[in-house]
Design a protein around this motif. Structure first.
Motif, PDB file in Angstrom:
ATOM      1  N   LEU A  23       0.686  -1.145   0.533  1.00 37.21           N
ATOM      2  CA  LEU A  23      -0.105   0.494   0.796  1.00 37.21           C
ATOM      3  C   LEU A  23       0.703   0.940  -0.090  1.00 37.21           C
ATOM      4  O   LEU A  23       0.444   2.736  -0.667  1.00 37.21           O
ATOM      5  CB  LEU A  23      -1.079  -0.409   1.233  1.00 37.21           C
ATOM      6  CG  LEU A  23      -1.611  -1.028   1.146  1.00 37.21           C
ATOM      7  CD1 LEU A  23      -3.079  -1.094   2.135  1.00 37.21           C
ATOM      8  CD2 LEU A  23      -3.009  -0.587   0.268  1.00 37.21           C
ATOM      9  N   ALA A  24       1.742   0.964   0.871  1.00 38.61           N
ATOM     10  CA  ALA A  24       2.557   2.097   0.519  1.00 38.61           C
ATOM     11  C   ALA A  24       3.664   2.607  -0.284  1.00 38.61           C
ATOM     12  O   ALA A  24       3.960   4.024  -0.560  1.00 38.61           O
ATOM     13  CB  ALA A  24       3.978   2.017   1.691  1.00 38.61           C
ATOM     14  N   GLN A  25       3.564   1.382  -1.628  1.00 37.64           N
ATOM     15  CA  GLN A  25       3.844   2.128  -2.607  1.00 37.64           C
ATOM     16  C   GLN A  25       3.629   2.192  -3.951  1.00 37.64           C
ATOM     17  O   GLN A  25       3.268   1.762  -4.631  1.00 37.64           O
ATOM     18  CB  GLN A  25       5.101   0.136  -3.285  1.00 37.64           C
ATOM     19  CG  GLN A  25       6.733   0.106  -2.189  1.00 37.64           C
ATOM     20  CD  GLN A  25       7.023  -0.581  -2.195  1.00 37.64           C
ATOM     21  OE1 GLN A  25       7.147  -1.117  -3.300  1.00 37.64           O
ATOM     22  NE2 GLN A  25       7.678  -1.132  -1.084  1.00 37.64           N
ATOM     23  N   ASP A  26       2.340   2.168  -3.544  1.00 33.72           N
ATOM     24  CA  ASP A  26       1.174   2.321  -4.393  1.00 33.72           C
ATOM     25  C   ASP A  26       1.514   3.534  -5.693  1.00 33.72           C
ATOM     26  O   ASP A  26       2.407   4.510  -5.182  1.00 33.72           O
ATOM     27  CB  ASP A  26      -0.577   2.661  -3.878  1.00 33.72           C
ATOM     28  CG  ASP A  26      -1.223   2.466  -3.320  1.00 33.72           C
ATOM     29  OD1 ASP A  26      -0.759   0.428  -3.067  1.00 33.72           O
ATOM     30  OD2 ASP A  26      -2.529   2.350  -3.400  1.00 33.72           O
ATOM     31  N   LYS A  77      -3.022   5.002 -11.205  1.00 35.80           N
ATOM     32  CA  LYS A  77      -3.744   5.717 -10.773  1.00 35.80           C
ATOM     33  C   LYS A  77      -3.152   7.269 -11.531  1.00 35.80           C
ATOM     34  O   LYS A  77      -1.864   7.219 -11.340  1.00 35.80           O
ATOM     35  CB  LYS A  77      -4.158   6.133  -9.265  1.00 35.80           C
ATOM     36  CG  LYS A  77      -5.219   7.469  -9.225  1.00 35.80           C
ATOM     37  CD  LYS A  77      -5.155   8.400  -7.690  1.00 35.80           C
ATOM     38  CE  LYS A  77      -6.426   9.061  -7.892  1.00 35.80           C
ATOM     39  NZ  LYS A  77      -6.425   9.444  -6.211  1.00 35.80           N
ATOM     40  N   VAL A  78      -3.968   7.370 -12.356  1.00 36.43           N
ATOM     41  CA  VAL A  78      -3.197   8.298 -12.786  1.00 36.43           C
ATOM     42  C   VAL A  78      -4.711  10.463 -12.022  1.00 36.43           C
ATOM     43  O   VAL A  78      -5.463   9.682 -12.555  1.00 36.43           O
ATOM     44  CB  VAL A  78      -3.479   8.268 -14.446  1.00 36.43           C
ATOM     45  CG1 VAL A  78      -3.107  10.006 -15.190  1.00 36.43           C
ATOM     46  CG2 VAL A  78      -3.150   7.139 -15.037  1.00 36.43           C
ATOM     47  N   THR A  79      -3.105  11.477 -12.228  1.00 43.78           N
ATOM     48  CA  THR A  79      -4.415  12.194 -12.106  1.00 43.78           C
ATOM     49  C   THR A  79      -3.919  13.116 -12.855  1.00 43.78           C
ATOM     50  O   THR A  79      -2.706  13.482 -13.649  1.00 43.78           O
ATOM     51  CB  THR A  79      -3.642  12.914 -10.202  1.00 43.78           C
ATOM     52  OG1 THR A  79      -3.755  12.478  -9.729  1.00 43.78           O
ATOM     53  CG2 THR A  79      -4.279  14.254 -10.571  1.00 43.78           C
ATOM     54  N   ALA A  80      -4.909  14.008 -13.486  1.00 46.17           N
ATOM     55  CA  ALA A  80      -4.614  14.834 -15.001  1.00 46.17           C
ATOM     56  C   ALA A  80      -5.315  16.312 -14.386  1.00 46.17           C
ATOM     57  O   ALA A  80      -6.236  16.047 -13.861  1.00 46.17           O
ATOM     58  CB  ALA A  80      -5.795  14.782 -16.082  1.00 46.17           C
ATOM     59  N   SER A  81      -4.298  17.130 -15.071  1.00 46.65           N
ATOM     60  CA  SER A  81      -4.685  18.386 -14.983  1.00 46.65           C
ATOM     61  C   SER A  81      -4.979  19.333 -16.452  1.00 46.65           C
ATOM     62  O   SER A  81      -4.106  18.975 -17.225  1.00 46.65           O
ATOM     63  CB  SER A  81      -3.556  19.082 -14.422  1.00 46.65           C
ATOM     64  OG  SER A  81      -3.338  20.414 -13.936  1.00 46.65           O
ATOM     65  N   TYR A  82      -6.137  19.471 -16.622  1.00 50.37           N
ATOM     66  CA  TYR A  82      -6.169  20.681 -17.488  1.00 50.37           C
ATOM     67  C   TYR A  82      -6.364  22.013 -17.888  1.00 50.37           C
ATOM     68  O   TYR A  82      -7.098  22.573 -16.853  1.00 50.37           O
ATOM     69  CB  TYR A  82      -7.475  20.424 -18.401  1.00 50.37           C
ATOM     70  CG  TYR A  82      -7.832  18.343 -18.597  1.00 50.37           C
ATOM     71  CD1 TYR A  82      -6.678  17.532 -19.501  1.00 50.37           C
ATOM     72  CD2 TYR A  82      -8.532  17.612 -17.458  1.00 50.37           C
ATOM     73  CE1 TYR A  82      -7.226  16.019 -19.597  1.00 50.37           C
ATOM     74  CE2 TYR A  82      -8.688  16.109 -17.799  1.00 50.37           C
ATOM     75  CZ  TYR A  82      -7.742  15.375 -18.275  1.00 50.37           C
ATOM     76  OH  TYR A  82      -8.164  13.867 -18.445  1.00 50.37           O
TER      77      TYR A  82
END
Length: 261
Positions: A23-26, A55-60
């Motif tokens: 979990l720590a290395q997600d 998990k991908v976080t996108a900033s547009y």
């Protein structure tokens, strides 16, 4: 063992079972992408996460804004620009891992009006009188000095001999999506946006398409940043797959590379 030591030992075991190394290395990635990519890239990111667990976080935002943010140290792993100029800029500032750059997508620019507008089937060519079409209203597009869609729009209108008359009527927006919203809400009777943006907003309709030879080719390059995490390479590879191509073409983008499986 004292009661206090026993409690401490039990608490330590509990922590160990709850906060495992896995979990720590997600794994996660942050993608900075041109505003026009939002709907298509949201779908791609969901597919990538489902496939890999990353998990991908996108900033547009406008490509100009994103390139400047990366320059200022924003923690992005991947940059998707709506033109080659801002990718070139980021490379010149040593913010991009240049060997990872790929010219991934193509697009086109269109003239839009509100869905209930009486305007339709506008022929866009040499001498095209955009100023008269706009009447007393504004023409929305991205800032022509920095936002790619605005730069493409200005280049097209200059080549068609329409810029000088139309320039005073332009409402410069911070991104193509902001320009789209101005037309969709009826705050501007006309707008120039990408064909892909026009397709996702039910409040607007395309009334004309700019000839491809009236402006520089619309190319979306993608690359890993100079500080990208190792997962960025796999993500970039996924963008070139048949699965991504299917999603991107569904939204109207043209795929400029040979897809992989």
């Amino acid at each position: 063992m004292t009661p206090l030591a026993g409690i401490f030992a039990a608490f330590t075991i509990l922590l160990g079972s709850t906060f495992s190394p896995a979990l720590a290395q997600d794994k996660s990635l942050t993608v900075f992408a041109a505003a026009s990519m939002k709907n298509a890239l949201d779908d791609i990111n969901a597919a990538y996460t489902a496939k890999t667990g990353v998990k991908v976080t996108a900033s547009y935002a406008a490509s100009s804004v994103l390139a400047k943010q990366i320059e200022q140290g924003a923690p992005a792993d991947v940059f998707v620009s709506a033109d080659t100029d801002w990718m070139d800029y980021a490379i010149s500032k040593k913010n991009i891992a240049e060997p990872t750059r790929v010219n991934l997508l193509g697009n086109s620019i269109v003239l839009i009006a509100a869905k209930d507008s009486k305007l339709d089937n506008v022929k866009i060519g040499q001498g095209f009188d955009l100023a008269t079409l706009a009447g007393d209203g504004k023409i929305a597009t991205g800032d022509v000095k920095s936002v790619p869609v605005g730069k493409y729009a200005k280049a097209a209108l200059e080549k068609l001999g329409s810029w000088t008359a139309a320039e005073p009527k332009f409402a410069m927006a911070e991104s193509v999506r902001a320009a789209l919203t101005l037309v969709s809400r009826g705050e501007a009777p006309l707008g120039i946006v990408y064909a892909t943006d026009a397709r996702i907003d039910p409040g607007v309709k395309i009334v004309g398409t700019f000839p491809a030879d009236s402006h520089p080719a619309i190319i979306y390059p993608v690359a890993a940043t100079a500080t990208a995490r190792t997962e960025a390479a796999d993500y970039l590879a996924f963008l070139k797959t048949t699965a991504s191509k299917t999603i991107l073409e569904k939204y109207g983008f043209s795929f400029l590379v040979s897809p992989t499986t």
